[in-house]
Design a protein around this motif. Structure first.
Motif: not given
Length: 201
Positions: A115, A174, A178
């Motif tokens: 990430k 992601t 979000s």
């Protein structure tokens, strides 16, 4: 003590040691910059959007900070070593050697998927696309806009972002998904004053 400082200063100012010292300082700067950038970002994002115990949250923050710092430090080392080697072979830096050295370092360090690397690479991508657009105008490949281009740039970026969110959100990163869910979907749902203004849901 004074003689030790004098010795250290003489080593630091000696041109003979500069390539090795530049590697050490580059490593140091990578670690420091990685910590300064990643720790506050991870701290805020973790406490805003992630669940888990306090210990798990802090472990995640420290892991992300470690990865970011380590990767910047080792990228700097590899880039400096490869550019130094190519410069020694070619006698000077040039476009090809800089691109090759950075590509080797990028592949080696930031080519491993996680990430942190994803976020760093996406950050760089956005900056270089913006920079290449400005460079194309500067070099005359694209005519200089008659009006300020930034509003049109903002309109395009946000238009595409929300189209992707509304119709193909599973392809979004992601953290971006979000954030957009929080702003655009969660704001459509509430059951009482408490989850209308006090907390989200």
């Amino acid at each position: 003590m004074a003689s030790t400082l004098a010795l250290i200063n003489s080593i630091l100012t000696n041109e003979k040691y500069k390539p090795i010292l530049a590697l050490i300082k580059g490593f140091r700067n990578g670690v420091v910059y990685g910590c300064k950038v990643r720790f506050p970002h991870s701290l805020v994002m973790t406490f805003l959007f992630k669940s888990g115990t306090l210990a798990e949250k802090f472990q995640g923050i420290l892991e992300a900070t470690y990865i970011h710092s380590k990767n910047l430090a080792f990228f700097t080392i590899i880039y400096k070593v490869v550019t130094g080697a190519l410069q020694w072979l070619q006698s000077e830096k040039n476009v090809g050697s800089i691109f090759l050295a950075a590509s080797i370092a990028g592949y080696t360090i930031f080519g491993n998927y996680n990430k942190v690397n994803e976020q760093v690479n996406l950050y760089l991508l956005s900056r270089i696309v913006y920079g290449l657009a400005q460079l194309s105008v500067k070099k005359g490949y694209v005519p200089k806009p008659k009006t300020a281009p930034f509003p049109m740039f903002a309109a395009f970026v946000w238009g595409v972002a929300l189209l992707l969110f509304e119709y193909e959100r599973e392809i979004l990163q992601t953290s971006m998904k979000s954030s957009m869910t929080y702003l655009y979907d969660d704001s459509n749902n509430w059951n009482s004053f408490r989850d209308f203004l006090i907390y989200n849901k």
